[in-house]
Design an enzyme around this catalytic site. Structure first.
Site, PDB file in Angstrom:
ATOM      1  N   HIS A 246       0.788  -1.223   0.000  1.00 59.69           N
ATOM      2  CA  HIS A 246       0.000   0.000   0.000  1.00 59.69           C
ATOM      3  C   HIS A 246       0.825   1.281   0.000  1.00 59.69           C
ATOM      4  O   HIS A 246       0.271   2.358  -0.158  1.00 59.69           O
ATOM      5  CB  HIS A 246      -0.958   0.031   1.194  1.00 59.69           C
ATOM      6  CG  HIS A 246      -0.280   0.352   2.487  1.00 59.69           C
ATOM      7  ND1 HIS A 246       0.411  -0.587   3.203  1.00 59.69           N
ATOM      8  CD2 HIS A 246      -0.154   1.516   3.167  1.00 59.69           C
ATOM      9  CE1 HIS A 246       0.919  -0.021   4.280  1.00 59.69           C
ATOM     10  NE2 HIS A 246       0.592   1.257   4.288  1.00 59.69           N
TER      11      HIS A 246
HETATM   12  C1  UD1 Z   1      -2.228   5.526   5.850  1.00 60.01           C
HETATM   13  C2  UD1 Z   1      -0.955   5.956   6.577  1.00 60.01           C
HETATM   14  C3  UD1 Z   1       0.068   4.821   6.502  1.00 60.01           C
HETATM   15  C4  UD1 Z   1      -0.512   3.530   6.999  1.00 60.01           C
HETATM   16  C5  UD1 Z   1      -1.771   3.219   6.200  1.00 60.01           C
HETATM   17  C6  UD1 Z   1      -2.426   1.939   6.616  1.00 60.01           C
HETATM   18  C7  UD1 Z   1      -0.359   8.335   6.532  1.00 60.01           C
HETATM   19  C8  UD1 Z   1       0.547   9.329   5.939  1.00 60.01           C
HETATM   20  N1  UD1 Z   1      -0.342   7.119   5.967  1.00 60.01           N
HETATM   21  O1  UD1 Z   1      -1.919   5.412   4.472  1.00 60.01           O
HETATM   22  O2  UD1 Z   1       1.178   5.169   7.304  1.00 60.01           O
HETATM   23  O3  UD1 Z   1       0.428   2.487   6.832  1.00 60.01           O
HETATM   24  O4  UD1 Z   1      -2.690   4.311   6.366  1.00 60.01           O
HETATM   25  O5  UD1 Z   1      -3.521   1.681   5.827  1.00 60.01           O
HETATM   26  O6  UD1 Z   1      -1.063   8.644   7.475  1.00 60.01           O
HETATM   27  N2  UD1 Z   1      -9.448   4.957   1.765  1.00 60.01           N
HETATM   28  C9  UD1 Z   1     -10.645   4.278   1.706  1.00 60.01           C
HETATM   29  N3  UD1 Z   1     -11.221   3.908   2.870  1.00 60.01           N
HETATM   30  C10 UD1 Z   1     -10.687   4.191   4.073  1.00 60.01           C
HETATM   31  C11 UD1 Z   1      -9.459   4.884   4.124  1.00 60.01           C
HETATM   32  C12 UD1 Z   1      -8.850   5.252   2.961  1.00 60.01           C
HETATM   33  O7  UD1 Z   1     -11.167   4.010   0.638  1.00 60.01           O
HETATM   34  O8  UD1 Z   1     -11.279   3.835   5.109  1.00 60.01           O
HETATM   35  C13 UD1 Z   1      -8.798   5.370   0.508  1.00 60.01           C
HETATM   36  C14 UD1 Z   1      -9.012   6.833   0.244  1.00 60.01           C
HETATM   37  O9  UD1 Z   1      -9.447   6.991  -1.045  1.00 60.01           O
HETATM   38  C15 UD1 Z   1      -7.645   7.450   0.445  1.00 60.01           C
HETATM   39  C16 UD1 Z   1      -6.678   6.299   0.217  1.00 60.01           C
HETATM   40  O10 UD1 Z   1      -7.408   5.130   0.582  1.00 60.01           O
HETATM   41  O11 UD1 Z   1      -7.411   8.506  -0.422  1.00 60.01           O
HETATM   42  C17 UD1 Z   1      -5.458   6.426   1.079  1.00 60.01           C
HETATM   43  O12 UD1 Z   1      -5.810   6.636   2.462  1.00 60.01           O
HETATM   44  P1  UD1 Z   1      -4.898   7.539   3.429  1.00 60.01           P
HETATM   45  O13 UD1 Z   1      -5.363   7.443   4.818  1.00 60.01           O
HETATM   46  O14 UD1 Z   1      -4.723   8.873   2.841  1.00 60.01           O
HETATM   47  O15 UD1 Z   1      -3.486   6.876   3.319  1.00 60.01           O
HETATM   48  P2  UD1 Z   1      -3.050   5.359   3.358  1.00 60.01           P
HETATM   49  O16 UD1 Z   1      -2.405   5.046   2.066  1.00 60.01           O
HETATM   50  O17 UD1 Z   1      -4.167   4.462   3.816  1.00 60.01           O
END
Ligand code: UD1
Length: 437
Positions: A246
């Site tokens: 991820h």
């Molecule tokens: C975040 C953390 C990372 C952690 C990871 C675990 C930061 C900088 N990064 O990264 O350290 O290892 O979480 O998962 O804080 N999304 C969904 N549903 C959700 C959450 C997210 O669909 O419940 C999608 C959204 O479209 C979002 C993308 O996933 O834009 C990324 O989510 P985000 O929390 O921004 O970063 P992660 O890549 O999950």
């Protein structure tokens, strides 16, 4: 005896994203144990000056859907958050700023004594930063900031998590460290020794606590892994690999993503690879048109009849994933926490990154850092599958980190509010055992 909440120590813990939930659960369990011990220990006796803890759980909503957040509350027996900020997704700046704005209001309303932040996600930094600048009165009083999982460094500032780690540590008052490298990194950065406490790893507390419960998961059955041994033997479990990806640096770049998948080809012809796909990764798979090579679709379907190929699933709950990890022949990942969990489980792990902020997982023998090039990944997988499974256990990864953290927080609170230290007969032991001097 009902104890009053009036003088209770107010501890506020922040969670936001998936890897926070299993790190916070043992802290909340230790709060409950503290409160229960006071009731049990002093029933019918004069009330001592040690108070109960009033715990406030704040969920920022960085992760918000059932698969990334909701299911973890059930699996880990976490209480419903007292406050949900509902920030959702956004760019780093937007997400961090939204959390900061909303968390400031929470702090001013709740006025906790202590704010606990865990890990290295945007929610961690946002809430630590707000707390460091808040002022409850004209003396500038503010909560103590405690960072759980302090001191880890990848020395790669292109990782958003590395920036979050460094800045969070530098504004925190108490630094709870999981491994020796964390102590060294904090010392090198000039952190005051009396802030640093080597308490162990709360993520491992959760793993040890839920390891047996995970055996009741039906995930192996659902994936068709039980009773289908290669030689047709009954109830044998099928050999499989487990993959998670991820990191933005791995999945947002088409070539890097392709290289990693190519590095897995050999393993995929040898056994099935279960791939629970993170939402970020799912978006890229669609965008880059990788669905076909992953075996089409993303439902829970079996791989081909030869017992090889990729099985793509939705993100899995804590207990299902733990069960899959426990029984895997090998795990390939770019996660930080999974490097630690496989270390305790003794499962070979190939980390598809150029570095790790958790060097103890390599020193203990279960983890290898492969980078993201095809041949390097193939070689690392071969080496790991051929190696022996003897491994060490990192110091203090014994299931008691949450308990130590709460002991230190309570003691620190009374020192600050100048209660007599005789209330804490175990103070000297705590200093000797956990503090880093
Ligand atoms: C975040 C953390 C990372 C952690 C990871 C675990 C930061 C900088 N990064 O990264 O350290 O290892 O979480 O998962 O804080 N999304 C969904 N549903 C959700 C959450 C997210 O669909 O419940 C999608 C959204 O479209 C979002 C993308 O996933 O834009 C990324 O989510 P985000 O929390 O921004 O970063 P992660 O890549 O999950």
């Amino acid at each position: 005896m009902e104890r009053s909440e009036a003088g209770a120590i107010r501890i506020l813990t922040v969670v936001g994203a998936r890897p926070n939930f299993m790190k916070a659960a043992p802290i909340i369990a230790a709060v409950n144990a503290h409160n229960e011990s006071l009731v049990a220990g002093y029933a019918g006796q004069p009330e001592p000056q040690v108070e109960t803890i009033r715990h406030i759980l704040v969920h920022t909503g960085q992760h918000y859907d059932e698969l990334m957040s909701g299911s973890f509350f059930n699996d880990l027996n976490l209480p419903k958050p007292d406050i949900h900020l509902g920030v959702g997704s956004g760019s780093h700046a937007t997400q961090t700023a939204e959390i900061m704005k909303k968390f400031e209001e929470v702090l001013l309303g709740e006025k906790p004594d202590i704010v606990v932040v865990v890990g290295d996600v945007n929610s961690t930094l946002a809430c630590a930063l707000v707390t460091s600048k808040i002022s409850f009165d004209s003396d500038g009083s503010r909560p103590v900031i405690a960072h759980v999982e302090a001191g880890l460094r990848s020395f790669d500032r292109s990782m958003p998590e590395e920036v979050n780690r460094i800045l969070t540590d530098h504004v925190s008052d108490l630094l709870f460290v999981t491994e020796e490298s964390g102590l060294q990194n904090l010392r090198n950065e000039g952190a005051s020794p009396d802030k640093i406490h080597f308490v162990g790893n709360t993520m491992i507390d959760s793993l040890l606590h839920f390891k047996e419960k995970a055996e009741a998961s039906t995930i192996l059955e659902k994936l068709g892994f039980l009773g289908q041994g290669r030689n047709g033997e009954a109830n044998s479990s099928t050999r499989y690999g487990l993959l998670t990806l991820h990191r933005a640096s791995n999945v947002d770049n088409r070539d890097v993503f392709l290289n990693i998948m190519a590095g897995l080809e050999e393993l995929a012809t040898d056994c099935r690879i279960v791939f629970p796909v993170h939402p970020r990764t799912r978006r890229r798979i669609t965008e880059f048109g990788f669905e076909f090579s992953l075996g089409k679709g993303t439902g829970k379907h079996k791989a081909n009849e030869q017992g090889s190929g990729m099985i793509v699933t939705e993100p899995l709950g804590y207990l299902d994933f733990l069960c899959l990890m426990k029984h895997a022949a090998l795990v390939v990942t770019d996660s930080g926490g999974i490097q630690e969990e496989t270390t305790i489980l003794g499962i070979p792990c190939v980390t598809v990154r150029e570095n790790t902020e958790r060097p103890v997982t390599v020193e203990c023998g279960t983890n290898t850092i492969a980078g993201t090039k095809r041949d390097a990944i193939k070689n690392a997988i071969r080496r790991q599958l051929g190696g022996n499974r003897n491994h060490g256990v990192p110091k203090n990864w014994d299931g008691r980190a949450g308990e130590r953290i709460i002991d230190i927080l309570v003691r620190r609170h009374y020192e600050k509010t100048s209660f007599r230290s005789s209330l804490f007969p175990h103070t000297e032991t705590l200093e000797g055992q956990y503090a880093c001097r």
